[in-house]
Scaffold this motif. Structure first.
Motif, PDB file in Angstrom:
ATOM      1  N   ILE A 116     -89.125   9.149  34.261  1.00 34.94           N
ATOM      2  CA  ILE A 116     -90.222   9.807  33.554  1.00 34.94           C
ATOM      3  C   ILE A 116     -90.639   8.928  32.380  1.00 34.94           C
ATOM      4  O   ILE A 116     -89.799   8.539  31.568  1.00 34.94           O
ATOM      5  N   VAL A 117     -91.922   8.606  32.295  1.00 36.21           N
ATOM      6  CA  VAL A 117     -92.458   7.918  31.115  1.00 36.21           C
ATOM      7  C   VAL A 117     -93.287   8.945  30.356  1.00 36.21           C
ATOM      8  O   VAL A 117     -94.295   9.452  30.861  1.00 36.21           O
ATOM      9  N   GLN A 118     -92.874   9.270  29.158  1.00 29.20           N
ATOM     10  CA  GLN A 118     -93.476  10.348  28.381  1.00 29.20           C
ATOM     11  C   GLN A 118     -94.728   9.882  27.630  1.00 29.20           C
ATOM     12  O   GLN A 118     -94.841   8.721  27.230  1.00 29.20           O
ATOM     13  N   GLY A 119     -95.660  10.823  27.427  1.00 31.85           N
ATOM     14  CA  GLY A 119     -96.778  10.627  26.510  1.00 31.85           C
ATOM     15  C   GLY A 119     -97.681   9.456  26.837  1.00 31.85           C
ATOM     16  O   GLY A 119     -98.035   8.685  25.941  1.00 31.85           O
ATOM     17  N   VAL A 120     -98.097   9.325  28.092  1.00 30.06           N
ATOM     18  CA  VAL A 120     -98.942   8.203  28.491  1.00 30.06           C
ATOM     19  C   VAL A 120    -100.414   8.579  28.285  1.00 30.06           C
ATOM     20  O   VAL A 120    -100.880   9.617  28.756  1.00 30.06           O
ATOM     21  N   SER A 121    -101.145   7.729  27.588  1.00 34.32           N
ATOM     22  CA  SER A 121    -102.569   7.957  27.347  1.00 34.32           C
ATOM     23  C   SER A 121    -103.184   6.646  26.885  1.00 34.32           C
ATOM     24  O   SER A 121    -102.729   5.566  27.278  1.00 34.32           O
ATOM     25  N   ALA A 367     -85.182   1.053  42.756  1.00 32.16           N
ATOM     26  CA  ALA A 367     -85.053  -0.165  41.944  1.00 32.16           C
ATOM     27  C   ALA A 367     -85.453   0.080  40.499  1.00 32.16           C
ATOM     28  O   ALA A 367     -85.919  -0.819  39.816  1.00 32.16           O
ATOM     29  N   LEU A 368     -85.257   1.301  40.022  1.00 31.60           N
ATOM     30  CA  LEU A 368     -85.642   1.640  38.655  1.00 31.60           C
ATOM     31  C   LEU A 368     -84.495   1.379  37.688  1.00 31.60           C
ATOM     32  O   LEU A 368     -83.321   1.403  38.061  1.00 31.60           O
ATOM     33  N   ASN A 369     -84.834   1.185  36.445  1.00 28.99           N
ATOM     34  CA  ASN A 369     -83.852   0.884  35.415  1.00 28.99           C
ATOM     35  C   ASN A 369     -83.250   2.181  34.875  1.00 28.99           C
ATOM     36  O   ASN A 369     -83.484   2.577  33.736  1.00 28.99           O
ATOM     37  N   THR A 370     -82.470   2.858  35.732  1.00 32.80           N
ATOM     38  CA  THR A 370     -81.914   4.154  35.358  1.00 32.80           C
ATOM     39  C   THR A 370     -80.390   4.143  35.241  1.00 32.80           C
ATOM     40  O   THR A 370     -79.782   5.194  35.095  1.00 32.80           O
ATOM     41  N   MET A 385     -85.516   8.190  31.656  1.00 39.50           N
ATOM     42  CA  MET A 385     -86.649   8.597  30.823  1.00 39.50           C
ATOM     43  C   MET A 385     -86.940   7.537  29.774  1.00 39.50           C
ATOM     44  O   MET A 385     -86.030   7.035  29.112  1.00 39.50           O
ATOM     45  N   ILE A 386     -88.212   7.215  29.626  1.00 35.55           N
ATOM     46  CA  ILE A 386     -88.687   6.311  28.584  1.00 35.55           C
ATOM     47  C   ILE A 386     -89.561   7.131  27.644  1.00 35.55           C
ATOM     48  O   ILE A 386     -90.523   7.774  28.067  1.00 35.55           O
ATOM     49  N   GLY A 387     -89.215   7.100  26.363  1.00 34.01           N
ATOM     50  CA  GLY A 387     -89.909   7.927  25.399  1.00 34.01           C
ATOM     51  C   GLY A 387     -89.119   9.193  25.121  1.00 34.01           C
ATOM     52  O   GLY A 387     -88.028   9.423  25.657  1.00 34.01           O
ATOM     53  N   ASN A 388     -89.692  10.050  24.300  1.00 34.00           N
ATOM     54  CA  ASN A 388     -89.033  11.288  23.888  1.00 34.00           C
ATOM     55  C   ASN A 388     -89.895  12.487  24.258  1.00 34.00           C
ATOM     56  O   ASN A 388     -91.061  12.347  24.630  1.00 34.00           O
ATOM     57  N   PRO A 439     -89.313  -0.869  29.975  1.00 35.56           N
ATOM     58  CA  PRO A 439     -88.127  -1.135  30.798  1.00 35.56           C
ATOM     59  C   PRO A 439     -88.049  -0.243  32.033  1.00 35.56           C
ATOM     60  O   PRO A 439     -87.064   0.451  32.260  1.00 35.56           O
ATOM     61  N   ILE A 440     -89.097  -0.273  32.840  1.00 33.77           N
ATOM     62  CA  ILE A 440     -89.131   0.519  34.060  1.00 33.77           C
ATOM     63  C   ILE A 440     -88.279  -0.147  35.138  1.00 33.77           C
ATOM     64  O   ILE A 440     -87.477   0.504  35.814  1.00 33.77           O
ATOM     65  N   PHE A 441     -88.450  -1.447  35.295  1.00 35.55           N
ATOM     66  CA  PHE A 441     -87.699  -2.197  36.291  1.00 35.55           C
ATOM     67  C   PHE A 441     -86.726  -3.183  35.658  1.00 35.55           C
ATOM     68  O   PHE A 441     -85.719  -3.507  36.245  1.00 35.55           O
ATOM     69  N   ASN A 442     -87.064  -3.661  34.490  1.00 41.11           N
ATOM     70  CA  ASN A 442     -86.292  -4.728  33.859  1.00 41.11           C
ATOM     71  C   ASN A 442     -86.109  -4.388  32.391  1.00 41.11           C
ATOM     72  O   ASN A 442     -87.093  -4.201  31.685  1.00 41.11           O
ATOM     73  N   PRO A 443     -84.880  -4.290  31.907  1.00 37.84           N
ATOM     74  CA  PRO A 443     -84.679  -3.871  30.518  1.00 37.84           C
ATOM     75  C   PRO A 443     -85.062  -4.907  29.485  1.00 37.84           C
ATOM     76  O   PRO A 443     -85.110  -4.598  28.300  1.00 37.84           O
TER      77      PRO A 443
END
Length: 537
Positions: A116-121, A367-370, A385-388, A439-443
């Motif tokens: 989950i990537v939070q707050g995208v706009s 292949a996600l950075n989880t 999760m990326i973001g808060n 850091p979706i695929f690569n940190p």
């Protein structure tokens, strides 16, 4: 050719071919030339991107729940909010939960196969469906209008002689395939559409074969010639697509019935299984997410339009991921959902929500950075999760919006560079600027930004480090315009935007309210973008 010109001639564009009864057509309205750009790069790395479009503006706060903001969420939308006990919990994430209709996706999250990537706009978001969709398709700013898609521009760079030089030994298959709607503008390149479209996978259509007659020298004639060329290209790729689709796939996976999104993803899985090298697929959710009213059932708030939409999404993704796993392509296939905007924090009196801004974007795949060990002690330490959680006011008004945490173009540049094997320069050319990766695929993110020492000639930042929070920017020449300063953390999280009018050569930022640490400052002025790294002590 402009988008509206495509729409007016869409009926002429359909030249279907059949895949066991499912039509696939080359379409003049496929608008993702940038998609193709990404596709071209992906040929060499064997990766596949599947984009799911959720039309209408999905309510992120009724999809991904901020459990740590529950009391404020209840104050804002008590008439549509379900009991907290109904929300699906997530492993190692106490702040966040999913809608109860998303059981399959919850399982993927818990298995490390969803992010989950939070707050995208984006800054100054637009709330018109048509315009906001164009912005996401073209990767423009809110004050820009572009005539090509972000994916289309990408393929134009990678395949400059398309379609005349294709299919080729290096790329024998379509660059992009879209299923399930009229043609998305994202696949349109500067001069040519780069993909296939199957507007309705359940409709039987016949392949149109014919000789291209001379067209009149007029606007209509030029468009007709373009559409005929698209038809010819569909016939060129017909055999490859049908051959791939015909390869047996006996996974035992049962796709849900009466689910057109699942029908689309089933076709994608069959083509991937058959060895088609197409790197980009776009599929479309069959129902609108424009839930101004009756988003939930008045007697059971876990049910209603939102629950139906998310059930279709979750069940389709769950079956697709099972099949991709059976094929052995989990590490090569990644999916991404998006909607043109979110909904407002405060619900309305019709048991719905109105057009808003920020919303979560969801990625799925193997292949996600989880990995907990990979994200531990980083800026985003929660696996998956990326973001808060979005920060919500105690008593939200109709004007309050879900705060932006990440610019959607950060996701695009991450996908292009870290998934589809494009260079930083190529991604920058597609997007018209340099955006910090996530850091979706690569940190490792910081290497995505070029801190060119030559920029020192244009802009000097001092003092660095700053001990009092004051940061000065000295420009080589008088600016005499407004400048947008955007501050990011090292891992790409948006901290804040500051717009200042600078008359001469010196600008001063007061950043004493920020915590001590290292930051990235993006300086956008007069068509230029410069990045500076600075330290607050």
């Amino acid at each position: 050719m402009k988008r509206r010109a495509f729409i007016k001639t869409a009926a002429l564009a359909s030249t279907p071919l059949l895949l066991r009864g499912f039509p696939v057509v080359a379409s003049s309205e496929l608008d993702s030339y940038a998609l193709d750009r990404m596709a071209a790069a992906a040929v060499n790395c064997g990766r596949i991107l599947v984009i799911i479009q959720q039309n209408g503006g999905n309510d992120g706060l009724n999809t991904v729940f901020p459990l740590d903001q529950w009391s404020n969420l209840f104050n804002a939308r008590s008439n549509i909010l379900m009991n907290q006990s109904s929300v699906l919990s997530l492993n190692a994430n106490d702040t966040t939960g999913l809608h109860p209709a998303m059981g399959e996706m919850r399982n993927l999250y818990n298995d490390g196969k969803m992010m989950i990537v939070q707050g995208v706009s984006y800054p100054n978001p637009n709330y018109s469906h048509f315009r906001a969709t164009d912005i996401w398709f073209t990767a423009s700013g809110s004050n820009q209008t572009l005539d090509s898609g972000w994916l289309g521009r990408a393929l134009d760079i990678k395949y400059p002689n398309y379609p005349m030089a294709y299919p080729s030994a290096e790329m024998p298959d379509p660059l992009a395939i879209q299923i399930g709607s009229v043609l998305p503008f994202s696949l349109q390149g500067p001069n040519m559409n780069m993909g296939y479209s199957a507007p309705d996978p359940s409709t039987l259509l016949n392949v149109i074969n014919g000789i291209t007659d001379p067209a009149p020298n007029s606007d209509y004639g030029h468009e007709l010639s373009f559409l005929r060329l698209m038809k010819d290209q569909s016939n060129v790729y017909r055999s490859a697509i049908q051959t791939a689709y015909a390869v047996p796939l006996n996974s035992g996976v049962t796709y849900p019935s009466a689910n057109k999104l699942a029908d689309q993803l089933k076709i994608v899985a069959r083509l991937i299984n058959g060895g088609l090298q197409t790197p980009v697929y776009i599929v479309n959710h069959p129902r609108t997410h424009d839930t101004h009213e009756n988003q939930v059932d008045s007697l059971d708030k876990t049910q209603g339009a939102q629950a139906i939409n998310l059930t279709l999404l979750s069940q389709a993704i769950g079956a697709f991921q099972q099949e991709i796993s059976f094929i052995g392509k989990e590490e090569k296939v990644t999916g991404m959902t998006f909607s043109e905007f979110g909904r407002r924090i405060k619900s309305n009196a019709s048991m719905g929500t109105d057009h808003g801004s920020g919303a979560p974007v969801i990625f799925f795949g193997g292949a996600l950075n989880t990995s907990p060990s990979m994200v531990a002690n980083t800026t985003y330490p929660v696996p998956g999760m990326i973001g808060n959680s979005p920060v919500l006011p105690t008593n939200a008004t109709v004007s309050n919006q879900v705060p932006m945490q990440f610019d959607y173009r950060q996701l695009y540049t991450t996908v292009m560079q870290d998934w589809l094997c494009m260079s930083e320069d190529e991604a920058n050319q597609v997007l018209g600027g340099n955006y910090v990766k996530l850091p979706i695929f690569n940190p490792t993110l910081i290497n995505s930004i070029t801190f060119d020492e030559n920029d020192a000639i244009q802009v000097v930042l001092f003092p660095n480090p700053s001990t009092d929070g004051i940061v000065n920017l000295k420009f080589a020449d008088p600016v005499k315009s407004s400048i947008q300063f955007t501050i990011y953390s090292l891992n790409g999280s948006l901290i804040e935007n500051v717009i200042l009018y600078v008359n001469e050569t010196l600008a001063t930022l007061s950043l004493g309210h920020l915590a001590a640490g290292t930051y990235i400052l993006a300086i956008d002025w007069n068509g230029k973008m410069v990045y500076k790294k600075f330290i607050l002590q």
